[in-house]
Design a protein around this motif. Structure first.
Motif, PDB file in Angstrom:
ATOM      1  N   GLY A 118      -7.764  12.066 -12.177  1.00 36.15           N
ATOM      2  CA  GLY A 118      -6.338  12.333 -11.520  1.00 36.15           C
ATOM      3  C   GLY A 118      -6.208  11.581 -10.388  1.00 36.15           C
ATOM      4  N   MET A 119      -7.042  10.814  -9.765  1.00 36.00           N
ATOM      5  CA  MET A 119      -6.986  10.245  -8.659  1.00 36.00           C
ATOM      6  C   MET A 119      -5.892   9.161  -8.679  1.00 36.00           C
ATOM      7  N   ARG A 120      -5.284   9.223  -7.779  1.00 31.74           N
ATOM      8  CA  ARG A 120      -3.983   7.931  -7.359  1.00 31.74           C
ATOM      9  C   ARG A 120      -4.494   7.095  -6.164  1.00 31.74           C
ATOM     10  N   VAL A 121      -4.689   5.735  -6.379  1.00 38.21           N
ATOM     11  CA  VAL A 121      -4.864   4.987  -5.268  1.00 38.21           C
ATOM     12  C   VAL A 121      -4.030   3.695  -4.915  1.00 38.21           C
ATOM     13  N   PRO A 122      -4.105   3.352  -3.702  1.00 40.81           N
ATOM     14  CA  PRO A 122      -3.339   2.507  -3.143  1.00 40.81           C
ATOM     15  C   PRO A 122      -3.935   1.082  -3.628  1.00 40.81           C
ATOM     16  N   ILE A 123      -3.169   0.179  -3.640  1.00 39.51           N
ATOM     17  CA  ILE A 123      -3.695  -1.384  -3.871  1.00 39.51           C
ATOM     18  C   ILE A 123      -3.261  -2.082  -2.924  1.00 39.51           C
TER      19      ILE A 123
ATOM     20  N   SER B 289       0.901  -1.185   0.053  1.00 39.45           N
ATOM     21  CA  SER B 289      -0.106   0.055  -0.049  1.00 39.45           C
ATOM     22  C   SER B 289       0.874   1.115   0.078  1.00 39.45           C
ATOM     23  N   SER B 290       2.147   1.304   0.017  1.00 37.73           N
ATOM     24  CA  SER B 290       3.099   2.342   0.357  1.00 37.73           C
ATOM     25  C   SER B 290       3.081   3.093  -1.228  1.00 37.73           C
ATOM     26  N   HIS B 291       2.722   2.540  -2.253  1.00 31.13           N
ATOM     27  CA  HIS B 291       2.629   3.049  -3.546  1.00 31.13           C
ATOM     28  C   HIS B 291       1.276   3.372  -4.089  1.00 31.13           C
ATOM     29  N   ARG B 292       0.988   4.403  -4.850  1.00 32.73           N
ATOM     30  CA  ARG B 292      -0.306   4.909  -5.224  1.00 32.73           C
ATOM     31  C   ARG B 292      -0.233   4.876  -6.669  1.00 32.73           C
ATOM     32  N   TYR B 293      -1.168   4.064  -7.044  1.00 32.84           N
ATOM     33  CA  TYR B 293      -1.283   4.115  -8.788  1.00 32.84           C
ATOM     34  C   TYR B 293      -2.248   5.143  -9.309  1.00 32.84           C
ATOM     35  N   PRO B 294      -1.809   5.523 -10.338  1.00 30.39           N
ATOM     36  CA  PRO B 294      -2.923   6.594 -11.280  1.00 30.39           C
ATOM     37  C   PRO B 294      -3.957   5.782 -11.888  1.00 30.39           C
ATOM     38  N   ILE B 295      -5.168   6.537 -11.770  1.00 31.82           N
ATOM     39  CA  ILE B 295      -6.454   6.171 -12.616  1.00 31.82           C
ATOM     40  C   ILE B 295      -6.319   6.658 -14.025  1.00 31.82           C
ATOM     41  N   ALA B 296      -6.664   5.829 -14.909  1.00 32.38           N
ATOM     42  CA  ALA B 296      -6.617   6.190 -16.230  1.00 32.38           C
ATOM     43  C   ALA B 296      -7.003   7.557 -16.481  1.00 32.38           C
ATOM     44  N   PRO B 297      -5.965   8.346 -17.267  1.00 30.14           N
ATOM     45  CA  PRO B 297      -6.631   9.734 -17.411  1.00 30.14           C
ATOM     46  C   PRO B 297      -7.975   9.860 -18.152  1.00 30.14           C
ATOM     47  N   GLY B 298      -8.736  11.023 -17.635  1.00 30.55           N
ATOM     48  CA  GLY B 298      -9.948  11.216 -18.163  1.00 30.55           C
ATOM     49  C   GLY B 298     -11.256  10.187 -17.634  1.00 30.55           C
ATOM     50  N   HIS B 299     -10.905   9.470 -16.734  1.00 31.96           N
ATOM     51  CA  HIS B 299     -11.834   8.548 -16.205  1.00 31.96           C
ATOM     52  C   HIS B 299     -12.408   8.911 -14.727  1.00 31.96           C
ATOM     53  N   ARG B 300     -13.767   8.925 -14.518  1.00 33.18           N
ATOM     54  CA  ARG B 300     -14.120   8.757 -13.175  1.00 33.18           C
ATOM     55  C   ARG B 300     -14.529   7.446 -13.041  1.00 33.18           C
ATOM     56  N   VAL B 301     -13.819   6.779 -11.901  1.00 33.71           N
ATOM     57  CA  VAL B 301     -14.076   5.245 -11.943  1.00 33.71           C
ATOM     58  C   VAL B 301     -15.078   5.002 -10.766  1.00 33.71           C
ATOM     59  N   ASN B 302     -15.928   4.080 -10.944  1.00 34.69           N
ATOM     60  CA  ASN B 302     -16.925   3.687 -10.021  1.00 34.69           C
ATOM     61  C   ASN B 302     -16.326   2.643  -8.830  1.00 34.69           C
ATOM     62  N   VAL B 303     -16.250   2.932  -7.571  1.00 37.19           N
ATOM     63  CA  VAL B 303     -15.696   2.136  -6.447  1.00 37.19           C
ATOM     64  C   VAL B 303     -16.868   1.235  -5.991  1.00 37.19           C
ATOM     65  N   ARG B 304     -16.641  -0.032  -5.994  1.00 34.13           N
ATOM     66  CA  ARG B 304     -17.786  -0.989  -5.794  1.00 34.13           C
ATOM     67  C   ARG B 304     -17.517  -1.968  -4.513  1.00 34.13           C
ATOM     68  N   THR B 305     -18.419  -2.573  -4.111  1.00 36.34           N
ATOM     69  CA  THR B 305     -18.205  -3.197  -2.685  1.00 36.34           C
ATOM     70  C   THR B 305     -17.596  -4.793  -3.080  1.00 36.34           C
ATOM     71  N   GLY B 306     -17.605  -4.939  -4.178  1.00 35.16           N
ATOM     72  CA  GLY B 306     -16.991  -6.421  -4.496  1.00 35.16           C
ATOM     73  C   GLY B 306     -16.527  -6.293  -5.979  1.00 35.16           C
TER      74      GLY B 306
END
Length: 112
Positions: A61-66, A30-47
């Protein structure tokens, strides 16, 4: 505020608090954050699939931990077609096809 603290939206507060306790065991992933594809607003789901409930939508422009990854529904996105889903917070998943990881496979441990 300390270095690791941030302002949390009240609607997301419970998820953020749960995330901090459940992800401690996988901190190296989790120490690294990955960029979301440019120009996309991504839905976050429960599964790991589009039939799961949407809990929020990531801004541009969000970056997320995995924290971990697991197989699920096969979807197509800007980075190809895959059944791999990324856990970005406690109970929150996004398709790996929307995350620029530099890999077509796992970049984090498998989710339990």
């Amino acid at each position: 505020m300390g270095v690791d603290e941030q302002t949390i939206d009240p609607a997301e507060g419970a998820a953020e608090a749960a995330e901090s306790t459940t992800t401690a065991a996988v901190a190296p992933a989790s120490s690294h954050r990955y960029p979301i594809a440019p120009g996309h607003r991504v839905n976050v789901r429960t599964g790991p699939g589009t039939s799961y409930r949407i809990v929020r939508t990531l801004p541009l422009g969000m970056r997320v931990p995995i924290y971990c990854q697991k197989p699920g529904e096969r979807v197509t996105g800007p980075y190809g077609t895959s059944n791999l889903w990324c856990n970005i917070a406690n109970g929150e998943f996004i398709s790996d096809t929307y995350v620029q990881t530099g890999s077509d496979g796992y970049v984090a441990p498998r989710c339990d």
